[in-house]
Design an enzyme around this catalytic site. Structure first.
Site, PDB file in Angstrom:
ATOM      1  N   ASP A 161     -52.722  15.898  38.678  1.00  0.00           N
ATOM      2  CA  ASP A 161     -53.700  16.762  38.036  1.00  0.00           C
ATOM      3  C   ASP A 161     -54.549  15.926  37.104  1.00  0.00           C
ATOM      4  OD1 ASP A 161     -54.826  19.387  37.250  1.00  0.00           O
ATOM      5  OD2 ASP A 161     -53.999  18.846  35.308  1.00  0.00           O
ATOM      6  N   GLU A 245     -56.459  17.602  43.766  1.00  0.00           N
ATOM      7  CA  GLU A 245     -57.505  18.593  43.865  1.00  0.00           C
ATOM      8  C   GLU A 245     -58.833  17.884  44.034  1.00  0.00           C
ATOM      9  OE1 GLU A 245     -57.641  22.724  41.565  1.00  0.00           O
ATOM     10  OE2 GLU A 245     -56.752  21.117  40.426  1.00  0.00           O
ATOM     11  N   CYS A 298     -47.548  29.954  36.908  1.00  0.00           N
ATOM     12  CA  CYS A 298     -46.252  29.409  36.511  1.00  0.00           C
ATOM     13  C   CYS A 298     -45.622  28.744  37.724  1.00  0.00           C
ATOM     14  CB  CYS A 298     -45.351  30.528  35.973  1.00  0.00           C
ATOM     15  SG  CYS A 298     -43.616  30.016  35.830  1.00  0.00           S
ATOM     16  N   CYS A 301     -41.973  30.660  38.680  1.00  0.00           N
ATOM     17  CA  CYS A 301     -41.839  31.983  39.310  1.00  0.00           C
ATOM     18  C   CYS A 301     -43.105  32.438  40.032  1.00  0.00           C
ATOM     19  CB  CYS A 301     -41.424  33.031  38.266  1.00  0.00           C
ATOM     20  SG  CYS A 301     -42.753  33.443  37.116  1.00  0.00           S
ATOM     21  N   CYS A 317     -43.958  31.005  30.070  1.00  0.00           N
ATOM     22  CA  CYS A 317     -44.274  32.032  31.065  1.00  0.00           C
ATOM     23  C   CYS A 317     -43.761  33.380  30.548  1.00  0.00           C
ATOM     24  CB  CYS A 317     -43.621  31.688  32.395  1.00  0.00           C
ATOM     25  SG  CYS A 317     -43.800  33.005  33.605  1.00  0.00           S
ATOM     26  N   CYS A 320     -40.858  34.676  33.337  1.00  0.00           N
ATOM     27  CA  CYS A 320     -39.544  34.050  33.495  1.00  0.00           C
ATOM     28  C   CYS A 320     -39.143  33.207  32.277  1.00  0.00           C
ATOM     29  CB  CYS A 320     -39.496  33.194  34.759  1.00  0.00           C
ATOM     30  SG  CYS A 320     -40.445  31.669  34.645  1.00  0.00           S
ATOM     31  N   ASP A 327     -50.663  20.457  31.782  1.00  0.00           N
ATOM     32  CA  ASP A 327     -51.117  19.565  32.857  1.00  0.00           C
ATOM     33  C   ASP A 327     -50.016  19.262  33.874  1.00  0.00           C
ATOM     34  OD1 ASP A 327     -53.528  19.541  31.568  1.00  0.00           O
ATOM     35  OD2 ASP A 327     -53.191  17.617  30.566  1.00  0.00           O
TER      36      ASP A 327
HETATM   37 ZN   LIG Z   1     -42.634  32.030  35.298  1.00  0.00          ZN
END
Ligand SMILES: [Zn+2]
Length: 365
Positions: A161, A245, A298, A301, A317, A320, A327
């Site tokens: 990234d 990317e 995330c 999850c 998150c 979860c 990053d």
């Molecule tokens: Zn999560």
């Protein structure tokens, strides 16, 4: 160098005039014929004193510049200027490579080369380019055919990234930062530029100051290239699959804030190196060219948060409870998306680097 530049500029002027005044297209053949005429003119006799090959090659490069322009890849060709340095390309008939020495046509002495690395054994250069940089440094590059052996397969895969706080964040949790001396070099450049702006144009001191600026520029680009080469070689050695990317997508999302960590040029160069090195060594590069929420998702999850402002470096998150480094989490998502694509070719279109056989490849040394 001077003759190559002169002929290039004369041919460019000729082609420009023919097009704008008479809407005529002048091609390589015509400029080549003109060169024969120019060589007969008394005022241009000095062209005959140098090898005709680099001069002719210059006309071919001009032809290439025009086709790039006509096909919309570049701007209209520009005149070459002395202070920008220049280059001269010698094809096989115009040089000799004997006992590790390079002899150019119509030059009595061999070139005094300080070699950057040894030529691969039994390789014979097919083209030699001599370049003069704006900072006054001469370089010679020799084009040779070499066999590049693929690396043994690696079990590792990695996502990259383009970081904000770091240059690159890796899905294995590592962050790559710019070398510390980059900052010092940048302020050195600013100082040199400031000094240049105070000098009177055309004066001797102006010339000196400009050379100084060019030298610092060269230092910076050398350091950056060296750093990027070491980084990409390491990434390619250690990993079988690399997911990234596409920068065009990235720029839309993170825009100007990125310039703090990395210039677009570095990111482009990093990708370029990854691409060809993956090709050489039998690795797979997956480029993700569609936007997807790499930062806001995330990695544990799959929950996607609504907002994640750029100043937020770490987050938890809400679903979860996993704690994320912004990053690194993004790099993990990129890897996951890349792998999904590699398997089923689903939602994001990958662009795999061409898998290249370990046959003869052209390599610039
Ligand atoms: Zn999560």
């Amino acid at each position: 160098m001077g003759c190559t530049r002169l002929v290039y500029n004369k041919a460019l002027a000729l082609r420009t005039e023919a097009w704008y005044k008479r809407q005529e297209r002048v091609g390589y053949e015509e400029t080549s014929a003109m060169l024969t005429q120019w060589k007969k003119q008394e005022a241009l006799q000095f062209i005959n004193e140098v090898s005709c090959v680099p001069v002719q090659q210059g006309l071919r490069h001009l032809q290439k510049a025009f086709s790039n322009f006509f096909e919309g890849r570049t701007k209209y060709p520009k005149f070459k200027k002395k202070h920008q340095g220049g280059s001269a390309e010698f094809t096989k008939s115009a040089f000799k490579f004997k006992n590790g020495q390079v002899y150019l046509a119509k030059c009595a002495e061999p070139l005094a080369i300080r070699w950057g690395r040894e030529l691969p054994q039994r390789s014979k250069p097919s083209t030699i380019s001599v370049k003069l940089s704006p900072s006054g440094r001469w370089t010679v590059s020799l084009l040779v055919d070499v066999e590049i052996e693929k690396l043994p397969e690696s079990p590792n895969q990695i996502g990259l990234d383009l970081g904000i706080s770091s240059l690159v964040a890796l899905s294995n949790g590592e962050k790559i930062v710019n070398p510390k001396n980059f900052k010092a070099k940048r302020s050195k450049l600013k100082k040199a530029q400031k000094s240049l702006s105070r000098k009177q144009k055309g004066s001797k001191n102006h010339h000196k100051a400009r050379l100084k600026v060019a030298k610092v520029h060269a230092e910076i680009s050398d350091a950056r290239k060296d750093f990027l080469h070491k980084l990409t070689t390491r990434l390619v050695r250690e990993n079988q699959t690399i997911a990234v990317e596409d920068p065009a997508v990235k720029n839309m999302v993170k825009n100007r804030k990125l310039s703090l960590a990395i210039s677009d040029a570095s990111w482009g160069e990093l990708l370029r190196q990854l691409e060809y090195k993956c090709g050489w060594y039998g690795r797979t590069l997956i480029k993700i060219d569609r936007w997807f929420p790499s930062s806001k998702r995330c990695g544990s999850c799959g929950h996607v948060v609504e907002k994640l402002p750029l100043n937020i470096r770490e987050w938890d998150c809400p679903k979860c409870g996993t704690h994320h480094d912004r990053d690194i989490n993004a790099a993990r998502n990129i890897l996951a998306a890349g792998l999904a694509v590699a398997v089923c070719g689903a939602t994001v279109r990958p662009e795999r680097s061409k898998s290249v056989q370990a046959g003869a490849r052209k390599q610039k040394l």
